[in-house]
Design a protein around this motif. Structure first.
Motif, short mmCIF file in Angstrom:
data_model
loop_
_atom_site.label_atom_id
_atom_site.label_comp_id
_atom_site.label_asym_id
_atom_site.label_seq_id
_atom_site.Cartn_x
_atom_site.Cartn_y
_atom_site.Cartn_z
N ARG A 240 0.83 -1.19 0.00
CA ARG A 240 0.00 0.00 0.00
C ARG A 240 0.87 1.25 0.00
O ARG A 240 1.96 1.29 0.60
N ASP A 241 0.41 2.28 -0.72
CA ASP A 241 1.09 3.58 -0.84
C ASP A 241 2.45 3.47 -1.53
O ASP A 241 3.22 4.43 -1.52
N ALA A 242 2.77 2.32 -2.13
CA ALA A 242 4.03 2.20 -2.86
C ALA A 242 3.88 2.77 -4.26
O ALA A 242 2.77 3.01 -4.75
N GLU A 243 5.01 2.97 -4.91
CA GLU A 243 5.00 3.55 -6.27
C GLU A 243 6.02 2.82 -7.13
O GLU A 243 7.16 2.60 -6.72
N ILE A 244 5.60 2.46 -8.35
CA ILE A 244 6.47 1.82 -9.33
C ILE A 244 6.67 2.81 -10.48
O ILE A 244 5.72 3.30 -11.07
N ALA A 245 7.92 3.09 -10.79
CA ALA A 245 8.24 4.06 -11.84
C ALA A 245 7.87 3.50 -13.21
O ALA A 245 7.83 2.28 -13.41
N PRO A 246 7.59 4.37 -14.18
CA PRO A 246 7.28 3.92 -15.53
C PRO A 246 8.39 3.06 -16.12
O PRO A 246 9.57 3.31 -15.91
N GLY A 247 7.98 2.02 -16.85
CA GLY A 247 8.94 1.16 -17.52
C GLY A 247 9.66 0.17 -16.64
O GLY A 247 10.61 -0.47 -17.10
N SER A 248 9.23 0.00 -15.40
CA SER A 248 9.91 -0.90 -14.47
C SER A 248 9.34 -2.31 -14.58
O SER A 248 8.24 -2.52 -15.09
N ALA A 249 10.10 -3.28 -14.06
CA ALA A 249 9.67 -4.68 -14.03
C ALA A 249 9.76 -5.17 -12.60
O ALA A 249 10.84 -5.20 -12.02
N VAL A 250 8.63 -5.56 -12.03
CA VAL A 250 8.56 -6.03 -10.65
C VAL A 250 8.30 -7.54 -10.69
O VAL A 250 7.28 -7.98 -11.23
N LEU A 251 9.20 -8.30 -10.09
CA LEU A 251 9.08 -9.75 -10.09
C LEU A 251 8.88 -10.33 -8.70
O LEU A 251 8.80 -11.55 -8.55
N GLY A 252 8.82 -9.48 -7.69
CA GLY A 252 8.65 -9.94 -6.31
C GLY A 252 7.75 -9.01 -5.54
O GLY A 252 6.76 -8.51 -6.05
N ALA A 253 8.13 -8.76 -4.29
CA ALA A 253 7.33 -7.94 -3.39
C ALA A 253 7.96 -6.56 -3.22
O ALA A 253 9.18 -6.44 -3.09
N VAL A 254 7.13 -5.54 -3.22
CA VAL A 254 7.54 -4.17 -2.96
C VAL A 254 6.91 -3.74 -1.64
O VAL A 254 5.68 -3.74 -1.53
N PRO A 255 7.70 -3.38 -0.64
CA PRO A 255 7.13 -2.99 0.65
C PRO A 255 6.28 -1.73 0.55
O PRO A 255 6.38 -0.95 -0.41
N ALA A 256 5.47 -1.54 1.54
CA ALA A 256 4.57 -0.39 1.56
C ALA A 256 5.37 0.91 1.65
O ALA A 256 6.41 0.99 2.31
N GLY A 257 4.86 1.92 0.94
CA GLY A 257 5.41 3.27 1.06
C GLY A 257 6.74 3.49 0.39
O GLY A 257 7.38 4.50 0.66
N GLU A 258 7.19 2.59 -0.49
CA GLU A 258 8.49 2.75 -1.11
C GLU A 258 8.35 3.02 -2.61
O GLU A 258 7.37 2.63 -3.23
N PHE A 259 9.38 3.68 -3.14
CA PHE A 259 9.45 3.99 -4.57
C PHE A 259 10.49 3.08 -5.20
O PHE A 259 11.65 3.08 -4.80
N TRP A 260 10.05 2.28 -6.20
CA TRP A 260 10.93 1.34 -6.88
C TRP A 260 10.97 1.67 -8.37
O TRP A 260 9.96 2.07 -8.95
#
Length: 591
Positions: A240-260
């Protein structure tokens, strides 16, 4: 070149070539890297012949779904032509047949309902896991996706219909979700309330790994943001409240409140909050406006075809058979095609200019005149790249973009770019390659944001390169293939309530002298009602966030094993130690 070099240097990436653009520099980099070889004893067999035969035989019924759409259009056109003209060879079909058929295979709700029904029947009983490539599950998944394509289930549907279609497929979609991308046919999607998914995000949740088909659930937490053209792989979980930048590839878990960001995505910073602390009003009327505009856009080719038909009508007037009408219309077909093409160009320019009147830089509610206009502009010009392809990727493209309202310098070479023309400036002798996305909108917290975008002189934006809102590419700069130009981070809204208390607690870390509970800021007293433990733990984390040793952070209340309540003395001991860093885990209890 990179593929050949990887035979001896398996770790080499395309980015290394950009970082070392000369032969001598690349050779030196390879010498430093050393040689390595990728060893694998895994043998992947070719796709079974039986599977190929089944797919070949299934293409007939699948293509029949697309043919049904064209047959319905012909039936509708023949019926209307028979009512409006006196041509004897036009057949009026019964309305009880034409209207229901048109509602099912032509209108977006009907196409989506039919595609979702067939997809759910095919994917029934299929869950997350690994399956043989070319096996039954793989064939069922392939057929479900082909049905979606052949029915054009989401063609021109867009923002108004995507959440509806996702729920029909079995996905769990929360309230106030801004979903501007295609959901997976598996239905293995969960999106929390208030989340935002920007255009062209890959949510398929499956991929081929050698001889295995991997299928997984995709989970997006509340108020999370997924940037345009990102990929969320099978099993991806966005906190929750996390952010994924355009063009990124997420293959696992992104913690809450973080920018990846990145491919694969990595932690970069704290996630940005919404552009305004106040949530915009969600008026249902504007949701209807999205649907209405999508129908207007879909009607433009129909109007163009009617324009061409008007050119042919005098030639076929008075003919008594369909064959005679074809022979009479044949000499006029080139003129009719040019008239239809020209009419479509005029309609696209007019609608783009009309929508530009409501577009201003900044953030606006998604459900507003500006929000509808921003979405409609990109949706319209995305389709125009197909409808009017002869004027793209050539000498006429800069002129076409100027007609749409963009500022394009002399000598610019532009291919199939997608942009908001009124906000884009392209410098002289610059180059925009295939499928570049220049100035796409951003979503978050019920808001949509656009800004002016500038491409400098002699700059190069590679294939599928992305320039987000507000980006400025300097002169002679390069945005690599499938890359996104970086920009300045925006400020978060001023903290309020318990967030202000956390900020005050974080300020306590600036001192390196030992502290006691009485000398720390009063806001860190952990007397914050229901969020006591959350504040205590976050105080510890904030105080440790810029340090270098993981040892003292084990003393913090939120890291103490088995701790059932906040221990303020542990927080004081942690914050009083200079050079302390948080442990590797980014997971914190109770928020």
């Amino acid at each position: 070149m990179v593929s050949r070099l990887r035979e001896k240097h398996a770790e080499l990436a395309v980015g290394d070539v950009y970082a070392n653009p000369t032969v001598a520099g690349l050779a030196a980099h390879l010498d430093e890297m050393g040689t390595s070889a990728v060893m694998s004893d895994r043998t992947v067999a070719p796709l079974r012949r039986r599977t190929q035969i089944v797919q070949l035989l299934a293409l007939g019924p699948l293509r029949a779904l697309a043919a049904l759409r064209w047959i319905t259009w012909l039936m509708l056109a023949s019926t209307l032509g028979a009512l409006l003209t006196d041509l004897p060879w036009l057949i009026p079909f019964p309305l009880w047949l034409v209207l229901p058929l048109a509602a099912v295979v032509l209108l977006p709700p009907g196409r989506m309902a039919l595609a979702a029904l067939l997809a759910r029947l095919l994917m029934r009983g299929v869950g997350p896991g690994s399956y043989p490539r070319g096996g039954r599950v793989h064939l069922r998944l392939w057929a479900a996706e082909k049905i979606q394509d052949e029915l054009a289930a989401t063609h021109l549907a867009g923002a108004a219909w995507f959440p509806f279609y996702a729920r029909l497929l079995g996905a769990s979609i929360g309230r106030d979700v801004d979903m501007h991308t295609l959901p997976p046919v598996t239905g293995l999607l969960e999106i929390g309330s208030g989340a935002s998914v920007e255009p062209e995000v890959d949510l398929a949740g499956h991929w081929i790994d050698g001889d295995q088909l991997r299928i997984g659930q995709v989970r997006i937490g509340k108020r999370a943001r997924i940037g345009a053209r990102s990929t969320l792989g099978p099993g991806a979980t966005i906190g929750r409240d996390a952010e994924i930048a355009p063009g990124s590839a997420v293959l696992g878990a992104v913690p809450a409140g973080e920018f990846w960001s990145g491919s694969p995505a990595e932690h970069q910073a704290t996630a940005r909050g919404p552009w305004s602390a106040d949530a915009p009003r969600r008026r249902p009327l504007w949701l209807v406006s999205f649907a209405a505009l999508s129908l207007v856009i879909a009607a433009l080719p129909v109007v163009a075809m009617l324009t061409g038909a008007a050119v042919l009508l005098p030639a076929v007037h008075g003919t008594d058979s369909f064959g005679a009408a074809v022979l009479a219309a044949l000499p006029w077909l080139p003129l009719a095609a040019l008239a239809g093409f020209g009419a479509l160009m005029v309609l696209v320019v007019a609608l783009t200019r009309l929508l530009a009147l409501a577009i201003r830089p900044g953030h606006h509610p998604v459900r507003s005149a500006a929000g509808v206009s921003i979405w409609g502009t990109l949706r319209l010009l995305d389709e125009a790249r197909t409808w009017l392809f002869p004027i793209y990727a050539g000498a006429l493209t800069p002129l076409w973009l100027r007609l749409l309202g963009a500022k394009v310098g002399k000598g610019a070479e532009i291919s199939t770019v997608l942009l908001i023309p009124s906000l884009v400036q392209v410098g002289e002798h610059s180059f925009l390659a295939d499928d570049t996305l220049v100035g796409a909108y951003e979503l978050g917290g019920g808001w949509i944001r656009v800004e002016h975008v500038k491409v400098g002189k002699r700059a190069f934006v590679g294939n599928s390169g992305m320039l987000a809102a507000g980006r400025k590419v300097p002169k002679q700069a390069l945005v690599a293939v499938l890359s996104a130009a970086r920009g300045a981070r925006r400020r978060r809204p001023a903290p309020r309530g318990w967030e202000a208390r956390l900020a005050s607690c974080a300020a306590a870390r600036t001192s390196t002298t030992p502290r006691s509970p009485t000398t720390l800021p009063s806001d860190c007293s952990c007397s914050v009602g229901w969020s006591r433990r959350a504040v205590s733990c976050r105080c510890c984390w904030r105080c440790c966030s810029r340090s270098r040793s993981a040892s003292c952070c084990s003393l913090c209340c939120c890291r103490a094993p088995g701790a059932s309540s906040p221990h303020w003395s542990s927080v004081v001991r942690c914050c009083s130690r200079p050079g302390c860093s948080p442990p590797g885990s980014r997971s914190w209890p109770n928020g």
